[in-house]
Motif scaffolding. Structure first.
Motif, mmCIF file in Angstrom:
data_model
loop_
_atom_site.group_PDB
_atom_site.id
_atom_site.type_symbol
_atom_site.label_atom_id
_atom_site.label_comp_id
_atom_site.label_asym_id
_atom_site.label_seq_id
_atom_site.Cartn_x
_atom_site.Cartn_y
_atom_site.Cartn_z
ATOM 1 N N TRP A 57 0.782 -1.251 -0.194
ATOM 2 C CA TRP A 57 0.007 -0.204 0.267
ATOM 3 C C TRP A 57 0.688 1.257 0.031
ATOM 4 N N PRO A 58 1.992 1.206 0.760
ATOM 5 C CA PRO A 58 2.587 2.617 0.396
ATOM 6 C C PRO A 58 2.983 3.093 -0.766
ATOM 7 N N ALA A 59 3.023 2.201 -1.945
ATOM 8 C CA ALA A 59 3.209 2.446 -3.356
ATOM 9 C C ALA A 59 2.026 2.593 -4.218
ATOM 10 N N ALA A 60 0.718 2.401 -3.376
ATOM 11 C CA ALA A 60 -0.435 2.598 -4.267
ATOM 12 C C ALA A 60 -0.627 4.062 -4.654
ATOM 13 N N ARG A 61 -1.306 4.153 -5.799
ATOM 14 C CA ARG A 61 -1.557 5.465 -6.345
ATOM 15 C C ARG A 61 -3.149 5.360 -6.867
ATOM 16 N N LEU A 62 -3.969 6.542 -6.732
ATOM 17 C CA LEU A 62 -5.229 6.401 -6.950
ATOM 18 C C LEU A 62 -5.545 7.621 -8.131
ATOM 19 N N TYR A 63 -6.000 7.373 -9.263
ATOM 20 C CA TYR A 63 -6.283 8.400 -10.266
ATOM 21 C C TYR A 63 -7.643 8.488 -10.575
ATOM 22 N N LYS A 64 -7.875 9.670 -10.515
ATOM 23 C CA LYS A 64 -9.395 10.059 -11.386
ATOM 24 C C LYS A 64 -9.165 9.988 -12.983
ATOM 25 N N THR A 65 -9.937 9.580 -13.781
ATOM 26 C CA THR A 65 -9.927 9.116 -15.214
ATOM 27 C C THR A 65 -11.063 9.732 -15.871
ATOM 28 N N ASP A 66 -11.995 10.507 -15.374
ATOM 29 C CA ASP A 66 -12.988 11.287 -15.999
ATOM 30 C C ASP A 66 -12.379 11.898 -17.241
ATOM 31 N N ASP A 67 -13.126 11.959 -18.159
ATOM 32 C CA ASP A 67 -12.806 12.828 -19.545
ATOM 33 C C ASP A 67 -12.135 14.056 -19.213
ATOM 34 N N GLU A 68 -13.085 15.024 -18.421
ATOM 35 C CA GLU A 68 -12.851 16.323 -17.932
ATOM 36 C C GLU A 68 -11.436 16.280 -17.443
ATOM 37 N N ALA A 69 -10.970 15.536 -16.253
ATOM 38 C CA ALA A 69 -9.682 15.491 -15.598
ATOM 39 C C ALA A 69 -8.718 15.176 -16.660
#
Length: 251
Positions: A57-69
């Protein structure tokens, strides 16, 4: 990117579960989609995938992938590529052919990046479960959660000929810099560290300014231009690159 979101929307409809509207939040992890009908807290998302063994988990990344972003990031990419093209012209006029090649190499890298908006949130299941301030609700939309086993390499980009290095236990930024092969114009005094879930760090690695800075597993190293070799009108170029690199999807 349109194909990606077409697939996502198809999955969205499959996860409808009979409701009039699809899930409020859809999270992709390891080619699996997790739908949430109500806006979930971070802890709920992490719990969905935390049953898998050996996730680091220390290397986890969360991305928002909506078209607008993603569209906003694409605008940043095009602006950055334009500046790199202008820098090439300046170096060409000065007959600095090696610096021209360095700028071209970096432009090729920037073009190749897969971009999505990284959210700098703590992604440790135990911490977010026990601390309310670390456990916000997600906004509605599409997300990608990147978390695997503990990485064995460190990704490298910028003015280095290396694309990755082996993860060194107990090593600092200067130790990694000693293993790098640099393009012309690269800084020998500073290197950026982009850890997961954190803002970039500027590490001091030169003989005159060396200061210990650890490199965590899952971090990305960026080798910047030597600041004094950049024309005055490009003095913020390194920072501009790092701001976009923060949102490169680390696979």
């Amino acid at each position: 990117m349109k194909l990606l979101f077409g697939v996502t929307l198809a999955v969205f409809s499959l996860l409808n579960f009979g409701h009039a509207a699809g899930p409020a939040v859809l999270v992709k992890h390891n080619d699996q989609y997790h739908g949430f009908m109500q806006l979930p807290r971070i802890s709920e998302v992490l719990t969905r995938v935390n049953s898998q063994a050996q996730l680091y988990w220390p290397a986890a990344r969360l991305y928002k992938t909506d078209d607008e972003a993603v569209a906003e990031l694409e605008q940043q990419r095009q602006a950055l590529l334009q500046r790199l093209e202008q820098l090439q012209l300046v170096y060409t006029e000065d007959d600095d052919t090696e610096f021209v090649q360095s700028a071209k190499s970096l432009a090729v890298q920037v073009k190749s990046w897969t971009l999505a908006k990284q959210l700098l949130l703590v992604l440790d299941p135990e911490r977010v479960r026990t601390k309310a301030q670390l456990n916000p609700r997600l906004w509605a939309g599409f997300y990608s959660l990147q978390v695997q086993a503990r990485p064995e390499t460190v990704s490298v980009t910028g003015l280095a000929k290396n694309s990755e290095l082996p993860l060194l236990e107990g090593a600092e930024a200067a130790d990694y810099a000693d293993l790098l092969q640099f393009h012309s114009g690269a800084s020998s005094s500073f290197i950026y560290i982009l850890p997961a879930q954190q803002k970039p760090l500027l590490a001091q690695i030169g003989l005159w300014n060396k200061k210990r800075q650890d490199v965590p597993a899952g971090a990305v190293l960026f080798v910047p231009f030597e600041q004094r070799l950049l024309p005055a009108e490009f003095e913020n170029l390194n920072q501009q690159i790092v701001e976009l690199l923060q949102h490169r999807v680390v696979l």
